[in-house]
Design an enzyme around this catalytic site. Structure first.
Site, mmCIF file in Angstrom:
data_model
loop_
_atom_site.group_PDB
_atom_site.id
_atom_site.type_symbol
_atom_site.label_atom_id
_atom_site.label_comp_id
_atom_site.label_asym_id
_atom_site.label_seq_id
_atom_site.Cartn_x
_atom_site.Cartn_y
_atom_site.Cartn_z
ATOM 1 N N SER A 167 0.840 -1.202 0.000
ATOM 2 C CA SER A 167 0.000 0.000 0.000
ATOM 3 C C SER A 167 0.872 1.247 0.000
ATOM 4 C CB SER A 167 -0.845 -0.024 1.271
ATOM 5 O OG SER A 167 -1.452 1.214 1.482
ATOM 6 N N TYR A 193 -1.972 -1.040 11.047
ATOM 7 C CA TYR A 193 -2.236 -1.610 9.709
ATOM 8 C C TYR A 193 -1.107 -1.232 8.743
ATOM 9 C CZ TYR A 193 -3.841 -1.819 4.904
ATOM 10 O OH TYR A 193 -3.882 -2.053 3.557
ATOM 11 N N LYS A 197 2.047 -3.586 6.642
ATOM 12 C CA LYS A 197 2.427 -3.594 5.215
ATOM 13 C C LYS A 197 3.931 -3.374 5.083
ATOM 14 C CE LYS A 197 -1.378 -4.630 3.591
ATOM 15 N NZ LYS A 197 -1.552 -5.904 2.934
HETATM 16 P P1 NAD Z 1 -10.767 -7.341 1.723
HETATM 17 O O1 NAD Z 1 -10.958 -7.310 3.200
HETATM 18 O O2 NAD Z 1 -11.949 -7.114 0.855
HETATM 19 O O3 NAD Z 1 -10.083 -8.724 1.285
HETATM 20 C C1 NAD Z 1 -9.167 -9.399 2.103
HETATM 21 C C2 NAD Z 1 -9.656 -10.849 2.241
HETATM 22 O O4 NAD Z 1 -8.728 -11.543 3.053
HETATM 23 C C3 NAD Z 1 -11.023 -10.935 2.918
HETATM 24 O O5 NAD Z 1 -11.928 -11.670 2.117
HETATM 25 C C4 NAD Z 1 -10.742 -11.650 4.233
HETATM 26 O O6 NAD Z 1 -11.807 -12.502 4.614
HETATM 27 C C5 NAD Z 1 -9.445 -12.395 3.917
HETATM 28 N N1 NAD Z 1 -8.582 -12.661 5.070
HETATM 29 C C6 NAD Z 1 -8.201 -11.809 6.068
HETATM 30 N N2 NAD Z 1 -7.408 -12.436 6.931
HETATM 31 C C7 NAD Z 1 -7.262 -13.718 6.484
HETATM 32 C C8 NAD Z 1 -6.564 -14.850 6.960
HETATM 33 N N3 NAD Z 1 -5.871 -14.824 8.103
HETATM 34 N N4 NAD Z 1 -6.621 -15.994 6.242
HETATM 35 C C9 NAD Z 1 -7.324 -16.054 5.087
HETATM 36 N N5 NAD Z 1 -8.032 -15.021 4.606
HETATM 37 C C10 NAD Z 1 -8.000 -13.858 5.292
HETATM 38 O O7 NAD Z 1 -9.628 -6.300 1.384
HETATM 39 P P2 NAD Z 1 -9.166 -5.777 -0.043
HETATM 40 O O8 NAD Z 1 -9.588 -4.369 -0.167
HETATM 41 O O9 NAD Z 1 -9.530 -6.746 -1.068
HETATM 42 O O10 NAD Z 1 -7.603 -5.785 0.162
HETATM 43 C C11 NAD Z 1 -6.791 -6.832 -0.322
HETATM 44 C C12 NAD Z 1 -5.354 -6.532 0.032
HETATM 45 O O11 NAD Z 1 -4.969 -5.296 -0.532
HETATM 46 C C13 NAD Z 1 -5.103 -6.417 1.533
HETATM 47 O O12 NAD Z 1 -3.850 -6.982 1.813
HETATM 48 C C14 NAD Z 1 -5.074 -4.930 1.762
HETATM 49 O O13 NAD Z 1 -4.311 -4.593 2.882
HETATM 50 C C15 NAD Z 1 -4.425 -4.447 0.475
HETATM 51 N N6 NAD Z 1 -4.742 -3.057 0.171
HETATM 52 C C16 NAD Z 1 -6.047 -2.699 -0.001
HETATM 53 C C17 NAD Z 1 -6.359 -1.371 -0.269
HETATM 54 C C18 NAD Z 1 -7.806 -0.948 -0.432
HETATM 55 O O14 NAD Z 1 -8.068 0.253 -0.368
HETATM 56 N N7 NAD Z 1 -8.719 -1.842 -0.675
HETATM 57 C C19 NAD Z 1 -5.338 -0.414 -0.367
HETATM 58 C C20 NAD Z 1 -4.014 -0.821 -0.214
HETATM 59 C C21 NAD Z 1 -3.720 -2.158 0.053
HETATM 60 C C1 UD1 Z 2 -7.058 5.209 3.989
HETATM 61 C C2 UD1 Z 2 -6.091 4.806 5.066
HETATM 62 C C3 UD1 Z 2 -4.922 4.084 4.411
HETATM 63 C C4 UD1 Z 2 -5.408 2.873 3.620
HETATM 64 C C5 UD1 Z 2 -6.440 3.334 2.604
HETATM 65 C C6 UD1 Z 2 -7.065 2.143 1.931
HETATM 66 C C7 UD1 Z 2 -6.322 6.410 6.911
HETATM 67 C C8 UD1 Z 2 -5.672 7.516 7.640
HETATM 68 N N1 UD1 Z 2 -5.655 5.966 5.825
HETATM 69 O O1 UD1 Z 2 -6.396 6.049 3.089
HETATM 70 O O2 UD1 Z 2 -4.012 3.645 5.393
HETATM 71 O O3 UD1 Z 2 -4.336 2.240 2.930
HETATM 72 O O4 UD1 Z 2 -7.491 4.061 3.274
HETATM 73 O O5 UD1 Z 2 -7.775 2.576 0.809
HETATM 74 O O6 UD1 Z 2 -7.364 5.922 7.292
HETATM 75 N N2 UD1 Z 2 -12.624 11.336 3.607
HETATM 76 C C9 UD1 Z 2 -13.650 12.173 4.014
HETATM 77 N N3 UD1 Z 2 -14.749 11.611 4.563
HETATM 78 C C10 UD1 Z 2 -14.894 10.248 4.740
HETATM 79 C C11 UD1 Z 2 -13.833 9.408 4.317
HETATM 80 C C12 UD1 Z 2 -12.707 9.993 3.766
HETATM 81 O O7 UD1 Z 2 -13.557 13.386 3.874
HETATM 82 O O8 UD1 Z 2 -15.925 9.805 5.269
HETATM 83 C C13 UD1 Z 2 -11.435 11.932 2.965
HETATM 84 C C14 UD1 Z 2 -10.132 11.684 3.692
HETATM 85 O O9 UD1 Z 2 -9.895 12.691 4.627
HETATM 86 C C15 UD1 Z 2 -9.130 11.680 2.526
HETATM 87 C C16 UD1 Z 2 -9.937 11.128 1.353
HETATM 88 O O10 UD1 Z 2 -11.298 11.321 1.699
HETATM 89 O O11 UD1 Z 2 -8.754 12.997 2.226
HETATM 90 C C17 UD1 Z 2 -9.681 9.650 1.103
HETATM 91 O O12 UD1 Z 2 -9.885 8.925 2.308
HETATM 92 P P1 UD1 Z 2 -9.890 7.323 2.338
HETATM 93 O O13 UD1 Z 2 -10.788 6.812 1.290
HETATM 94 O O14 UD1 Z 2 -10.154 6.912 3.756
HETATM 95 O O15 UD1 Z 2 -8.416 6.925 1.892
HETATM 96 P P2 UD1 Z 2 -6.998 7.370 2.532
HETATM 97 O O16 UD1 Z 2 -7.156 8.316 3.654
HETATM 98 O O17 UD1 Z 2 -6.125 7.795 1.428
#
Ligand code: NAD
Ligand code: UD1
Length: 385
Positions: A167, A193, A197
């Site tokens: 991330s 969290y 990562k």
């Molecule tokens: P998500 O929660 O939708 O998917 C993660 C899946 O992993 C879930 O279905 C959950 O049930 C499963 N899981 C959690 N712990 C587990 C375990 N111990 N064993 C087996 N399964 C397990 O999340 P996502 O948005 O799909 O994210 C996927 C990956 O991408 C994660 O590693 C997350 O940290 C990373 N990531 C996501 C975002 C985002 O905004 N979605 C941003 C940056 C990084």
């Molecule tokens: C957040 C997490 C980041 C994570 C990412 C996953 C925090 C501080 N950071 O990032 O660690 O990897 O999500 O996608 O939580 N906002 C509002 N109102 C809301 C929600 C968000 O104004 O109800 C604003 C936030 O202040 C920010 C932007 O929208 O400026 C995006 O927020 P968000 O979607 O939560 O993503 P990140 O903050 O970038």
């Protein structure tokens, strides 16, 4: 007497010859079928990014085995997760699924014994920033201990090609914009969290130093949003969404009353936070490009790539774009800044453009339109089915 002997011979030949040949043929064809471009183990495959990536994998002729412990996805009792059932509907292909926790070494070993896995894409993790502050040990246990258990089993079975979901959070507070992969990591990761990562990235770097057979790609996602164009799968947050896009879409569909915008006094063009939103389908295709990189014999060790569009979008710009795409008014109020938020964050994605031949194609409008299509067709997410 002769006919009894003949009968015994017939039965014996069925038992010792025909049945084994049957099994061998079945095994041969299953393995052949699995061959395609290779068999990918997808951890956390039922989640948001995992399910969208599996569509791209299946459409590109990879075979998939998905595992998930269902902690953050919806499944009816003893059934495949709903997200994966819908992926099967979209692709017309079957997915092998196991309810396995990545911390369960024996269960992982069973999966690796049953299937000849070529690559692993590792999504499984807990990902709620606020929750990670409340229960850090659970995050460290799940995301770090779970990942290292997975890497140990991979190593034991000589499966050493891995794509890891990292991330942009590893960059902490950006020292410069746009952020390149050389940006310092680990400093200013303010929540458990984000630290998980960073730590898992560091573990993987050490693994690559210790064993030159590993090929590891760290994909640092910026802000994944949107949904599959079919409207059948999308982001399905449980409870009150923490992230902007699902919150906006729940306001639009009438599930929430009003969006709280966290601060309008940042040093950004309109004072609200700026982020690099990337369509989930573009993000998913980045994983396929990462798998292609493993074919390059000169690639050994680890490499990190930013997956973002390179363009910043403010909260207010996103609200306006969503109103346009949905035809609904988004009620909002400005409140205090959220702890841990940065003013602006966006990627320099040129390394992935050049080295992975990957580029994000979809616009902010596409992201809003597809999110709306998913939301309006599934106002309660997967649960309604
Ligand atoms: P998500 O929660 O939708 O998917 C993660 C899946 O992993 C879930 O279905 C959950 O049930 C499963 N899981 C959690 N712990 C587990 C375990 N111990 N064993 C087996 N399964 C397990 O999340 P996502 O948005 O799909 O994210 C996927 C990956 O991408 C994660 O590693 C997350 O940290 C990373 N990531 C996501 C975002 C985002 O905004 N979605 C941003 C940056 C990084
Ligand atoms: C957040 C997490 C980041 C994570 C990412 C996953 C925090 C501080 N950071 O990032 O660690 O990897 O999500 O996608 O939580 N906002 C509002 N109102 C809301 C929600 C968000 O104004 O109800 C604003 C936030 O202040 C920010 C932007 O929208 O400026 C995006 O927020 P968000 O979607 O939560 O993503 P990140 O903050 O970038």
């Amino acid at each position: 007497m002769i006919s009894i002997t003949n009968g015994i011979y017939t039965l014996a030949s069925i038992y010792y010859v025909i049945i084994p040949i049957g099994y061998l043929t079945k095994w041969w064809f299953t393995e052949k079928e699995m061959a395609g471009k290779g068999l990918v183990l997808v951890t956390g495959g039922a989640g948001y990014v995992g399910s969208h990536t599996i569509i791209e994998l299946l459409n590109s002729n990879y075979s998939v085995v998905a595992i998930d412990n269902l902690v953050n996805c919806y499944a009816e009792k003893n059934q495949k997760p709903e997200s994966l059932k819908r992926v099967e509907k979209i692709t017309g292909k079957q997915i092998v699924f196991y309810n396995v926790d990545i911390r369960d070494k024996l269960a992982l070993e069973k999966v690796f014994k049953t299937h000849k896995i070529d690559f692993v894409i590792h999504f499984a993790a807990l990902k709620a920033v606020g929750e990670s502050v409340q229960i850090p040990l659970m995050y460290y246990q799940n995301n770090i201990a779970g990942s290292s258990t997975l890497f140990q089993v991979m190593s034991d079975f000589s499966v050493k090609k891995l794509v890891f979901s990292s991330s942009a959070t590893v960059y902490g507070t950006p020292q410069y914009l746009p952020i390149t992969e050389e940006h310092i990591t680990g400093q200013g990761c303010t929540n458990p969290y984000g630290k998980t990562k960073y730590f898992v990235e560091e573990i993987l770097k050490d693994v690559c130093t210790s064993d030159k057979e590993w090929q590891v790609i760290l994909l640092r996602y910026f802000n994944p949003v949107g949904a599959h164009e079919s409207g059948l799968i999308g982001e399905n947050p449980s409870g009150i969404p923490n992230n902007l896009m699902p919150y906006i879409s729940q306001v639009a569909v009438g599930r929430r009353d009003c969006l709280k915008i966290f601060g309008d006094d940042y040093e950004t063009p309109d004072g609200t936070g700026v982020r690099d939103y990337i369509h989930i389908t573009d993000l998913a295709s980045g994983h396929l490009k990462a798998l292609h990189k493993f074919k390059d014999p000169s690639f050994v060790g680890w490499k990190a790539y930013n997956l973002g569009t390179g363009k910043g979008c403010s909260v207010l710009e996103m609200v306006k774009a969503f109103e346009k795409a949905s035809g609904r008014k988004i009620k909002y109020e400005i409140v205090e800044r959220r702890d841990g938020d940065v003013a602006a964050s966006y990627a320099d994605p040129s390394l992935a453009n050049i080295e992975l031949d990957w580029v994000a194609h979809k616009s902010i409008h596409d992201m809003c339109a597809d999110t709306w299509n998913w939301q309006v067709n599934n106002p309660k997410g997967f649960e309604q089915s």
